[in-house]
Design a protein around this motif. Structure first.
Motif, short mmCIF file in Angstrom:
data_model
loop_
_atom_site.label_atom_id
_atom_site.label_comp_id
_atom_site.label_asym_id
_atom_site.label_seq_id
_atom_site.Cartn_x
_atom_site.Cartn_y
_atom_site.Cartn_z
N SER A 1 2.85 -3.59 7.82
CA SER A 1 3.21 -2.22 7.49
C SER A 1 4.33 -1.74 8.40
O SER A 1 4.47 -2.20 9.52
N LEU B 1 0.81 -1.21 0.00
CA LEU B 1 0.00 0.00 0.00
C LEU B 1 0.85 1.26 0.00
O LEU B 1 0.37 2.34 -0.34
N ALA B 2 2.12 1.17 0.38
CA ALA B 2 2.99 2.33 0.39
C ALA B 2 3.19 2.90 -1.01
O ALA B 2 3.61 4.04 -1.17
N CYS C 1 -7.91 2.96 1.65
CA CYS C 1 -7.68 1.54 1.88
C CYS C 1 -7.79 1.20 3.36
O CYS C 1 -8.37 0.17 3.73
N GLN D 1 -4.29 5.61 0.26
CA GLN D 1 -3.92 4.85 1.45
C GLN D 1 -4.98 5.01 2.54
O GLN D 1 -5.36 4.04 3.19
#
Length: 435
Positions: free
Chosen positions: A222, A193-194, A204, A201
């Motif tokens: 994460s 997701l980064a 999400c 983000q």
């Protein structure tokens, strides 16, 4: 109630440096080999065996055990190389464990590396249906979710374009939308997701919270401690391939940050927990108030100097460092590749690079630095927790700062304009009272 995920004594062994089979041999090479004298053939065989014997064994995971109940949202925490991605690949059935077992109840959607699960030659639309079929969904089930997937991904105009032409951001948008909206009981999301923009983000994270509230199980990896703490109730901390802590998320994050600070006490040149080609390596860091100042704490509003010493002259390398606060939240990133009009080249620096701040805008507290060195778009060196430093309170542009307990870590230059006393028209606060 039975666990949605049960991991029992899970281990994964990799043999690093083992001799791999080479390319196909030509007929000429095969014929020459056939007539070679016996001792030459024996020597080559011995050399191959020696290279195999020299292979290094690396346990990416070692005796990992934990349960995840249906509806739990669990954060998997750990430094680079701790075993997080290996664990998720085993749970996603991408790779097999060396020992132990992982039992999962229900269908699994996973979002790991960019590119995993999509066929590059197929369009976005075709990949959506292919992923649904892999999950065992009927076409009408995918049809019902399709419009929601497209709306979430926000790439409707590219749906009929092969995904090999997508940018990494577009890829992640569609991949997450597919993983989140198709009917699976377990969602597994890695650091991927980064890649997306900040707004996506947030979108999400909100979707994962919604998924958890509806009883679906989420495993989330994460390095963003703030995101982990806002989303997860529980954290599993991996260290060197083993479970170091399994506890409420805030306790797991605190243990992770303590471990990073302990590791930072090791000489940077001797650190092995790093990644990159290694032709330019960070050997030392010096954080001070300014040129010639001894190593010390920094002061809010005063100058600050971050000096990086490398293994070789980094004239063609780019340096980047991110500052994190004591909760693990990224505060700011500074890099040398986005040039400014006041940047300089100093041939006397040798193997050093210096970043100077005229006024440190950080408020009092404890901070951590992660560093990255790039050269020709290739990662040369990456070190998490390369250094820690303290900031003591000081005036920022003449303004006395509030107590340390006040929210926030960044100072912002600002000016207030207020109404004066009726009998004071100077535009400043009155000095006394007429009462």
């Amino acid at each position: 109630m039975k666990p949605a995920i049960r991991v029992e004594d899970l281990s994964k062994l990799y043999r690093l440096g083992r001799q791999q089979s080479g390319p196909y041999r030509t007929i000429r090479e095969t014929l020459v080999d056939a007539v070679a004298v016996p001792w030459q053939r024996l020597r080559r065989l011995a050399d191959r065996r020696n290279r195999q014997d020299e292979a290094v064994e690396h346990w990416a995971l070692k005796d990992v055990s934990f349960d995840v109940m249906p509806g739990d949202v669990v954060g998997i925490i750990g430094r680079n190389g701790a075993g997080k991605s290996t664990l998720l690949k085993i749970l996603s059935r991408i790779t097999e464990p060396t020992a132990g077992r992982a039992a999962l109840r229900g269908r699994i959607s996973s979002l790991l590396e960019v590119g995993t699960g999509f066929h590059p030659e197929l369009t976005g639309r075709e990949n959506v249906y292919m992923n649904g079929s892999i999950l065992g969904m009927r076409r009408r089930e995918i049809d019902r979710a399709f419009d929601d997937i497209v709306a979430f991904a926000e790439i409707e105009q590219f749906l009929d374009t092969p995904v090999k032409r997508y940018s990494s951001g577009m890829y992640v948008r569609l991949a997450f939308a597919v993983a989140a909206h198709l009917q699976s009981e377990i969602l597994i999301v890695d650091e991927v997701l980064a890649v997306g923009d900040v707004e996506f983000q947030k979108k999400c994270l909100g979707k994962m919270q919604e998924i958890g509230s509806r009883g679906r199980t989420v495993l989330f990896v994460s390095h963003n401690m703030a995101a982990l703490q806002s989303l997860c109730r529980r954290g599993v901390l991996l260290r060197d391939g083993s479970v170091a802590a399994d506890c409420p998320i805030r306790e797991a994050v605190a243990a992770y940050l303590r471990g990073m600070e302990q590791q930072a006490a090791t000489n940077l040149a001797e650190r092995r927990d790093r990644h990159g080609a290694g032709r330019v390596r960070l050997m030392n860091m010096h954080i001070a108030l300014g040129p010639g100042s001894p190593q010390s704490v920094l002061i809010t509003g005063s100058p600050a100097e971050f000096e990086f010493e490398f293994s070789s002259v980094p004239y063609d390398a780019d340096v980047s460092f991110t500052i994190f606060d004591q909760r693990g939240t990224p505060v700011t990133n500074l890099d040398s590749w986005r040039k400014g009009p006041q940047d300089q080249i100093d041939v006397t620096l040798g193997k050093r690079v210096v970043c100077r701040l005229g006024e440190l805008p950080l408020r009092a507290g404890r901070y951590r630095i992660n560093t990255i060195v790039m050269r020709n778009h290739e990662l040369e060196d990456q070190v998490e927790g390369a250094a820690f430093f303290d900031v003591e309170p000081g005036p920022y542009r003449g303004r006395i700062l509030p107590y340390a307990s006040t929210p926030g870590v960044i100072c912002v230059d600002h000016v207030w304009t207020v109404s004066s006393h009726p009998r004071n028209s100077s535009g400043t606060f009155g000095a006394g009272s007429d009462h």
